[in-house]
Design a protein around this motif. Sequence first.
Motif, short mmCIF file in Angstrom:
data_model
loop_
_atom_site.label_atom_id
_atom_site.label_comp_id
_atom_site.label_asym_id
_atom_site.label_seq_id
_atom_site.Cartn_x
_atom_site.Cartn_y
_atom_site.Cartn_z
N LYS A 238 0.88 -1.42 -0.14
CA LYS A 238 0.19 0.08 -0.19
C LYS A 238 1.08 1.55 -0.16
CE LYS A 238 -3.76 2.44 2.60
NZ LYS A 238 -4.71 1.91 3.51
N VAL A 239 1.04 2.37 -0.89
CA VAL A 239 1.23 3.06 -0.88
C VAL A 239 1.11 4.12 -0.39
CG1 VAL A 239 2.41 5.04 -2.81
CG2 VAL A 239 2.32 2.51 -3.45
N SER A 240 2.35 4.83 0.58
CA SER A 240 1.20 5.87 1.45
C SER A 240 2.51 6.98 2.02
CB SER A 240 1.19 5.40 2.33
OG SER A 240 0.18 4.31 2.98
N GLY A 241 1.89 8.20 1.63
CA GLY A 241 3.24 9.03 1.73
C GLY A 241 2.37 10.84 1.11
N VAL A 242 3.92 11.60 1.35
CA VAL A 242 2.85 12.86 0.57
C VAL A 242 3.50 13.59 -0.17
CG1 VAL A 242 2.51 15.13 1.08
CG2 VAL A 242 2.15 13.88 2.97
N ILE A 243 3.39 13.94 -1.60
CA ILE A 243 4.49 14.12 -2.56
C ILE A 243 3.56 15.68 -2.91
CG2 ILE A 243 2.91 12.94 -4.88
CD1 ILE A 243 5.46 12.40 -6.07
N LEU A 244 4.80 16.14 -3.23
CA LEU A 244 4.09 17.39 -4.04
C LEU A 244 4.23 18.34 -5.35
CD1 LEU A 244 6.32 19.75 -1.12
CD2 LEU A 244 3.88 19.10 -0.44
N VAL A 245 3.26 17.77 -6.33
CA VAL A 245 3.08 18.02 -7.45
C VAL A 245 3.66 19.60 -7.82
CG1 VAL A 245 2.25 17.40 -9.16
CG2 VAL A 245 2.27 16.21 -7.92
N LYS B 67 1.30 3.11 -9.11
CA LYS B 67 0.44 2.10 -9.76
C LYS B 67 1.31 1.09 -9.86
CE LYS B 67 -3.08 -0.23 -12.14
NZ LYS B 67 -4.81 -0.10 -12.28
N SER B 68 1.25 -0.59 -9.92
CA SER B 68 2.33 -1.49 -10.26
C SER B 68 1.63 -2.84 -9.92
CB SER B 68 3.88 -1.61 -9.81
OG SER B 68 3.82 -2.14 -8.50
N PRO B 69 1.79 -4.03 -10.54
CA PRO B 69 1.57 -5.68 -9.89
C PRO B 69 1.39 -5.64 -8.31
CG PRO B 69 2.16 -5.60 -12.37
CD PRO B 69 2.70 -3.85 -11.65
#
Length: 347
Positions: free
Chosen positions: A12-19, A39-41
């Motif tokens: 499960k991808v968790s965190g904050v990204i600044l775009v 996203k990936s397999p």
Amino acid sequence: MSIPAKQNDKIKVSGVILVDKPYGLTSQQVVSKVKYLFKSPNHDSKKAGHTGTLDPMATGLLPICLGEATKFSHYQLDADKSYQATILLGGQTDTGDAQGQVVATASVPTFDAAALEQLAQQFLGAQQQIPPMYSALKKDGKKLYEYARAGIDVVREPRDIIIRSIRLTALDHEQIQLTVTCSKGTYVRVLGEDIAKALGTLGHLTALRRLQVGSFKVDNAITLSALEDLPLAERFTQLMPIDACIEIPAQMTLTAEQCQRVHMGQRLNVSAQLTDELQAYISQNIRQSASSQVVEATAAHETTVSNTALASDVPVDIRLLDEQGQFLGLGAVSLNGRLQPKKLIQR
């Protein structure tokens, strides 16, 4: 980089990204693109959201929360934000920006730096602002811009906002650069229109860029194209921790047994763990909270609130860590030593 967690046999991808949001895309389109890029397999990035909408015309900082970080996104929704905008004088559009149709024109008076500096001072501080029709606010379950597109004007209640700082700079005889730091809920398009009216003319925004959200700055953001160019493994290096949105300095370390109990939703007695520093932090926050509620109270009422301000059972939010220093979530602790788990993450 955030520590991933297993879920349904996927990480499960968790965190904050600044775009750094590009021109023309909606905020939700940017979120969808970021979800796709993580996203990936082997990775689940379905849960994601931003911390405050930017108009399609706007560019700049868009913090995006993924996974467990979404639990804390509201801390940045409530944060002050800084923008830089260009106001074109002489014409008003139906949307308040260059994407709309011109609905009225007016002559542009002459102005200089001194006049703009004096004008800026008029917009400082607490005030009320009427939201624009072209906005995502809802009325009777329908977004205002849907009414606007149908030619229906809806009565909007004014909203309390605060302009923390503002600077106006002449770009030429008909364009002004606006740099502003403001509270949540402020529409810079409306501010631009109001500034033009105060100058004795009409105006609309031709450019809008968000520079800062809370302590996040656009200088530390990554563009979507740059993120896409990175291999998947390197994209994860762009993720900030799950708790990056939380600007709460106070924290408490829990034992392994206490960690188990709070994850079961149990309250704890942590009197022995309340350091002098923590007690001072709790007391200060209680006083600040009480003070904000009695700005217009009578002297007698203020005395009552002052006595209440030091009540030992008033809870204050703090960070919770385990013995390895990993972030567990937030708890509400009071001076009497009672700790109530509030928002905990899953690992």
